[in-house]
Structure formats: structure tokens, C-alpha cells
Write a protein that holds these residues in place. Structure first.
Motif, PDB file in Angstrom:
ATOM      1  N   VAL A  83       0.838  -1.201   0.000  1.00  0.00           N
ATOM      2  CA  VAL A  83       0.000   0.000   0.000  1.00  0.00           C
ATOM      3  C   VAL A  83       0.874   1.254   0.000  1.00  0.00           C
ATOM      4  O   VAL A  83       0.608   2.229  -0.723  1.00  0.00           O
ATOM      5  CB  VAL A  83      -0.945  -0.008   1.214  1.00  0.00           C
ATOM      6  CG1 VAL A  83      -1.672   1.323   1.341  1.00  0.00           C
ATOM      7  CG2 VAL A  83      -1.954  -1.142   1.092  1.00  0.00           C
ATOM      8  N   LEU A  84       1.934   1.235   0.805  1.00  0.00           N
ATOM      9  CA  LEU A  84       2.843   2.378   0.885  1.00  0.00           C
ATOM     10  C   LEU A  84       3.453   2.695  -0.477  1.00  0.00           C
ATOM     11  O   LEU A  84       3.541   3.864  -0.878  1.00  0.00           O
ATOM     12  CB  LEU A  84       3.940   2.090   1.903  1.00  0.00           C
ATOM     13  CG  LEU A  84       5.030   3.145   2.064  1.00  0.00           C
ATOM     14  CD1 LEU A  84       4.446   4.441   2.605  1.00  0.00           C
ATOM     15  CD2 LEU A  84       6.138   2.631   2.989  1.00  0.00           C
ATOM     16  N   LEU A  85       3.858   1.653  -1.203  1.00  0.00           N
ATOM     17  CA  LEU A  85       4.470   1.859  -2.519  1.00  0.00           C
ATOM     18  C   LEU A  85       3.508   2.544  -3.476  1.00  0.00           C
ATOM     19  O   LEU A  85       3.835   3.587  -4.074  1.00  0.00           O
ATOM     20  CB  LEU A  85       4.920   0.510  -3.093  1.00  0.00           C
ATOM     21  CG  LEU A  85       5.393   0.526  -4.551  1.00  0.00           C
ATOM     22  CD1 LEU A  85       6.631   1.393  -4.717  1.00  0.00           C
ATOM     23  CD2 LEU A  85       5.667  -0.900  -5.046  1.00  0.00           C
ATOM     24  N   TYR A  86       2.306   2.005  -3.618  1.00  0.00           N
ATOM     25  CA  TYR A  86       1.392   2.533  -4.636  1.00  0.00           C
ATOM     26  C   TYR A  86       0.686   3.806  -4.181  1.00  0.00           C
ATOM     27  O   TYR A  86       0.320   4.633  -5.019  1.00  0.00           O
ATOM     28  CB  TYR A  86       0.395   1.446  -5.050  1.00  0.00           C
ATOM     29  CG  TYR A  86       1.100   0.353  -5.806  1.00  0.00           C
ATOM     30  CD1 TYR A  86       1.608   0.593  -7.088  1.00  0.00           C
ATOM     31  CD2 TYR A  86       1.343  -0.885  -5.228  1.00  0.00           C
ATOM     32  CE1 TYR A  86       2.301  -0.387  -7.773  1.00  0.00           C
ATOM     33  CE2 TYR A  86       2.030  -1.870  -5.911  1.00  0.00           C
ATOM     34  CZ  TYR A  86       2.507  -1.614  -7.182  1.00  0.00           C
ATOM     35  OH  TYR A  86       3.209  -2.581  -7.854  1.00  0.00           O
ATOM     36  N   LEU A  87       0.534   3.981  -2.873  1.00  0.00           N
ATOM     37  CA  LEU A  87      -0.006   5.242  -2.386  1.00  0.00           C
ATOM     38  C   LEU A  87       0.989   6.371  -2.620  1.00  0.00           C
ATOM     39  O   LEU A  87       0.611   7.480  -3.021  1.00  0.00           O
ATOM     40  CB  LEU A  87      -0.330   5.116  -0.902  1.00  0.00           C
ATOM     41  CG  LEU A  87      -1.254   6.155  -0.280  1.00  0.00           C
ATOM     42  CD1 LEU A  87      -2.575   6.243  -1.045  1.00  0.00           C
ATOM     43  CD2 LEU A  87      -1.505   5.821   1.177  1.00  0.00           C
ATOM     44  N   SER A  88       2.270   6.086  -2.409  1.00  0.00           N
ATOM     45  CA  SER A  88       3.299   7.106  -2.666  1.00  0.00           C
ATOM     46  C   SER A  88       3.365   7.456  -4.146  1.00  0.00           C
ATOM     47  O   SER A  88       3.469   8.632  -4.508  1.00  0.00           O
ATOM     48  CB  SER A  88       4.663   6.597  -2.181  1.00  0.00           C
ATOM     49  OG  SER A  88       4.648   6.329  -0.794  1.00  0.00           O
ATOM     50  N   LEU A  89       3.293   6.439  -5.016  1.00  0.00           N
ATOM     51  CA  LEU A  89       3.318   6.711  -6.455  1.00  0.00           C
ATOM     52  C   LEU A  89       2.105   7.537  -6.877  1.00  0.00           C
ATOM     53  O   LEU A  89       2.221   8.470  -7.686  1.00  0.00           O
ATOM     54  CB  LEU A  89       3.353   5.388  -7.229  1.00  0.00           C
ATOM     55  CG  LEU A  89       4.654   4.579  -7.128  1.00  0.00           C
ATOM     56  CD1 LEU A  89       4.505   3.227  -7.839  1.00  0.00           C
ATOM     57  CD2 LEU A  89       5.832   5.351  -7.702  1.00  0.00           C
ATOM     58  N   ALA A  90       0.926   7.191  -6.339  1.00  0.00           N
ATOM     59  CA  ALA A  90      -0.287   7.936  -6.700  1.00  0.00           C
ATOM     60  C   ALA A  90      -0.198   9.388  -6.247  1.00  0.00           C
ATOM     61  O   ALA A  90      -0.577  10.314  -6.984  1.00  0.00           O
ATOM     62  CB  ALA A  90      -1.515   7.263  -6.077  1.00  0.00           C
TER      63      ALA A  90
END
Length: 547
Positions: A83-90
Motif C-alpha cells: 500500500v505504501l508503494l502505490y499510495l506514494s506513487l499515486a
């Protein structure tokens, strides 16, 4: 020196994670919630708890924590990493959009403020009692003086009244023509028409200026009661006499309290258009959260659903005609552990058996834990079926978990471990080497033992967990190397990182006279999520040029 370097890298990664979490807290919690509210307190608590759970999930197994505790922290801890990875990218994608919106909002605010000030300066409102409003700050003045009384008993105002204060009163129109002006014994009467002041004479009656002052005071009290009766009902409404502060609120402070007073002398402006800053932050955060939830949710479903079967044909120059079409089911990186357990192993075994392979190759990273904890979850491997048996080589995670105990256990389950060893099958040689992680225990790969003294007129298929040993495979004349380890990157854009450390991330490539096939793996390490790198079991079909 190595310890210092590792420590420096660990501190750098820790600092980066702290900064990322703080940035996400600002964008997702601070910018979207009210100070001191329950939602902000909950978001702040999660900003501390979730990364701590991730650290616990990463360290619990190696720290010797009980297996029940590993399982408890594994799901939320590992899932938060994805979640951290894709939330940061978003949110990174949203940053330029946010900057553009803020710039346009600032320009709109400045334009609305200027337009409001210009309109306020040009408005001139006639007032009751012959008083004319000429603009902000203008000194009101009566249009005509009252006519003095004709009798000696006549007086200009009620007893003790001071009519000189009329010019010092702010410019306020009477609310209606029929408002009564209470005076000392005065009767209700209609307000005087503009430019036609009316003088009332007689004993006990106040003059027109006195009546005007008293009517104005009455209106002020009425307006004050209306303004305080329902402040929320007036929020966002056009400025009226009951809400004199509304005009001063502009888009410069979109989250301003609707009941906040306007500073004295501030220019009036029109009501702001569009959404407020906090509402815009909520829209961005909600969109990013929805995209992240969809991505991680689908990636988790792909892992829990089980791997798909992939088929690849590999021609070998020295393979005899009789071996044409020989099928090897290649499975790697099953990663039985605190998240993926017995059901996961069963799905993989059933999928392999449905392909009816001639040989099964398990090329490392079978487990993440001890035999004591994961032995029951690995039990379905006993059901693997093929014509020429099932073979196993170690991966780096076996050495994290105790490689010797697992080599012995898979032998009990019916698999044949190839520890720097070779088997001569009817039509080709099958060799296997230990993973390079075993070098720390004196059990690293030995290509000489596996391939050094064989008949090079026969084809050789090598099982090696990591693709990075392809140079040794070429040197010792292997025709095909079967590997895993990379997971195909597992989480996009992880494949670009994996390319930095591996010659091939996924698929089939040729290096000299040796071909290398890398499987994406059947499981997942860490987060039980795959994005852009679906899990697979590959059926490699050998082809003969003589066929």
C-alpha cells in the motif's frame, strides 16, 4: 568496512521511510482533516502503527518470535508495504496537479478580491432620514436640515437628546419604510422619504433626526440577533445586512470560519468560486486511496488465486530425437510462510499435476521458516506426480530458514535434492547447484562437482536458483539453465530494480551456447501482492533439431 556500509545504507533507508510517511501524513491526514478531530487523531495513530507493524513483520521470523506472532503481524505489516508503494506513487502523480490547482486558485483569489474592492468603492446607497452613503469610509451627511418649530413650546429633540451625533453614525439604510422610531412619547411613524425630510412637531414628540437615530439603533439590535441566531445557516450565503462579515471572506482563506469577522477596512470581495483547498485535498487523497486499494486488491487476488500455467518451447542442439517434447514443470519461489500456507501449497501441487509433466523442478525459495513451523504447510508436496520424479535445489531463503533441515525434509516428502550433483536421465543430464547464499555456511555452488566430469556430447539442463550464475553455466557447457529468484519484479516498477542485479528478470534468453529461462515464481515474498508480474508455473518443452 562492510558493517559500516550496511549500517549506513540501513540508516539511509530508515530516514527515507520516515520522510515518506511524514509526507503522506501531511497530504492524507493534515490537509484533509480538521485540527483536533477524531479522524485526524486516528490517521496520526495509523501513521505510527503501520510502519511499526511492517518492521515487526520483517524482523519477527529472524528474531525467533513465536510463529503465532509472526502470522499476526505478517498480514497487516507486509500488506502496508505494498500500500505504501502505490499510495506514494499515486500521490507523486498528484503533486503536479495540486501545484497547478493552487496556482490557479491564487490567481482567482487575487482577481476576485480586486473585483470586490472595485465594486465596493463604486456603490452609493441612499439612506433614510436624508443621509446619503457615498462609499467606504465616506462621512454621511443629511440632505437637508430640519425646519425649526414655530411655537415657543416646540423643541428640536426629546429632552436631553443630542442631535449632533447624527453625522458620526455609519451609513445604514432603514430596513423598511414603516419602521417605528421610538422616542420620548413619540408615536410610530413612517421613515422620511429621501430628499423630503419630514418634521414632526408638538409636545412630547421627537424630531426627525432623533427618530432616525432611534430607528437605526432598533435595526442594529435586530440585525445582531439575526446574525447570531443561526451562524451556520448563513455560511456560504451572499453578504446581507444580517451577515456583514460575509463580504470580506474570500478564496484566499477557503477554510475560514464563516462566523469570523472581517478586519476593519478590508475590501469587500465576491464569494469564492470552485472548491476549497481542504475539499480539493480530500478529492486527491480519495482518488489516490481508491487507485491504491484497487491495485493492491487485484494483486493480492492474483497471488491467492494461485499461479497460471505458462508454456515455453526450448530447442536444444544436442537433444536426441527421442526426447523431443519432453516436458519439465518448473516452479520456483513458492515461499511457504506465515501468510501463504497449506492451501497455497495445495493449489500449486494440483496445478502442476494437471500439466502431466515428465519431470518436476523446484528451483529454490520453497519456504520462509523452519520445518517445525511450516512442515504441515509443505505436506501437500508429497502429492507431486511425474514420470521421472521431482527435483529440488536450494534458494537463498532456505539458508535464512535452515537449509539442512529443509533438504532432509523435502527428501522425506519424495523430492530429490541436487546439492552440487547430477543425474543422468535417459536422454540428457540434469544437474543442480546450491544457491550462492550457502557460501556463508561453506555450502555454496560447486559447478565442477555438478558439471565438470560429464559427457559433453549429451545435453545438460542445470537447475540454479539465481540467474546470476549464468556465466558459470556457459563456462561448464550447460545447454539450458532453469532459474527463479527475481519474481519478475513482483511489484511494478520492481522489474527495473531487478534488472540491475540480474542478467534476465523473466523469460527465455540466450548467452552464448547456453539458454537461460527465468520463472516469475509461484508465490510472493513479503506482501502477498503481485502487480505487473503474475505468478506462474512454466512447462518447458524441450525440442530436438533432429525431430
Amino acid at each position: 568496512m562492510t558493517i559500516v556500509l550496511i549500517t549506513a545504507v540501513a540508516l539511509l533507508v530508515l530516514a527515507l521511510l520516515v520522510l515518506v510517511h511524514r509526507w503522506l501524513w501531511i497530504r492524507l491526514v493534515r490537509d484533509t482533516t480538521a485540527p483536533g478531530g477524531a479522524v485526524r487523531r486516528t490517521g496520526t495513530a495509523l501513521a505510527f502503527a503501520l510502519p511499526l507493524l511492517s518492521v515487526a513483520a520483517l524482523l519477527a521470523g529472524r528474531a525467533g518470535a513465536p510463529f503465532w506472532l509472526e502470522r499476526t503481524v505478517a498480514w497487516p505489516g507486509y500488506l502496508w508495504l505494498a500500500v505504501l508503494l502505490y499510495l506514494s506513487l499515486a500521490m507523486l502523480v498528484a503533486e503536479p496537479i495540486r501545484a497547478i490547482w493552487l496556482r490557479r486558485q491564487s490567481r482567482t483569489t487575487a482577481r476576485d478580491t480586486s473585483a470586490g474592492a472595485a465594486r465596493a468603492g463604486s456603490v452609493s446607497t441612499p439612506a433614510a432620514g436624508g443621509v446619503t452613503a457615498q462609499g467606504p469610509g465616506a462621512k454621511p451627511r443629511p440632505t437637508s436640515a430640519p425646519t425649526p418649530g414655530s411655537g415657543p413650546e416646540s423643541r428640536p429633540a426629546a429632552a436631553g437628546a443630542d442631535t449632533s451625533g447624527l453625522e458620526a453614525q455609519p451609513d445604514r439604510p432603514l430596513a423598511a419604510a414603516g419602521v417605528a422610531a421610538p422616542g420620548s412619547g413619540a408615536e410610530p411613524h413612517r421613515a422620511a422619504e429621501p430628499h423630503h425630510p419630514v418634521q414632526r412637531e408638538g409636545a412630547g414628540r421627537g424630531s426627525a433626526p432623533q427618530a432616525t437615530l432611534e430607528a437605526t439603533a432598533t435595526l442594529e439590535a435586530t440585525a445582531g440577533r439575526a446574525a447570531t441566531a443561526d451562524p451556520e445557516a448563513q455560511a456560504g450565503q451572499p453578504a446581507t445586512a444580517a451577515d456583514p462579515t460575509a463580504v470580506g471572506r474570500t478564496a484566499a482563506d477557503p477554510e475560514a470560519d464563516p462566523a469570523a469577522p472581517t478586519p476593519a477596512g478590508a475590501p469587500a470581495a465576491s464569494a469564492p468560486s470552485g472548491v476549497s483547498r481542504r475539499r480539493f485535498a480530500r478529492i486527491v487523497a480519495g482518488t489516490a486511496a481508491a487507485a491504491t486499494a484497487g491495485t493492491v486488491g487485484y494483486g493480492t487476488y492474483g497471488v491467492l488465486r494461485g499461479p497460471r500455467v505458462k508454456r515455453v518451447q526450448v530447442p536444444l542442439a544436442k537433444l536426441p530425437r527421442a526426447a523431443h517434447g519432453f516436458r519439465i514443470a518448473v516452479v520456483s519461489d513458492i515461499h511457504i510462510g506465515p501468510i501463504l500456507g497449506h492451501a497455497h501449497t495445495t493449489r500449486i501441487v494440483d496445478t502442476i499435476n494437471r500439466t502431466q509433466p515428465d519431470l518436476i523442478a523446484v528451483v529454490g525459495d520453497l519456504v520462509d521458516g523452519s520445518v517445525e513451523d511450516l512442515g504441515p504447510a509443505a505436506e501437500p508436496l508429497r502429492g507431486l506426480r511425474s514420470r521421472h520424479g521431482s527435483y529440488f535445489v536450494t534458494g537463498n531463503h532456505e539458508y535464512f530458514s535452515g537449509a539442512r533441515q529443509w533438504v532432509d525434509h523435502v527428501r522425506e516428502l519424495g523430492l530429490t535434492p541436487l546439492e552440487n550433483a547430477r543425474r543422468e536421465l535417459p536422454h540428457f543430464d540434469l544437474a543442480g547447484v546450491n544457491d550462492i547464499a550457502g557460501e556463508s555456511e561453506g555450502q555454496g555452488p560447486d559447478f565442477q562437482a555438478a558439471l565438470g566430469d560429464r559427457d559433453r556430447a549429451r545435453s545438460a539442463v542445470l537447475l540454479a536458483h539465481q540467474p546470476i550464475v549464468i556465466d558459470e553455466a556457459v563456462r561448464y557447457g550447460a545447454d539450458l539453465q532453469l532459474s527463479g529468484h527475481t519474481h519478475g519484479g513482483q511489484l511494478w516498477p520492481g522489474e527495473y530494480v531487478a534488472e540491475l542485479a540480474n542478467p534476465t528478470v523473466a523469460g527465455l534468453e540466450r548467452y552464448g551456447d547456453t539458454q537461460l529461462y527465468v520463472s516469475r515464481g509461484a508465490g510472493a515474498w513479503g506482501p502477498p501482492v503481485r502487480v505487473g508480474a503474475p505468478s506462474d508455473i512454466t512447462v518447458v518443452e524441450l525440442a530436438s533439431y533432429q525431430a
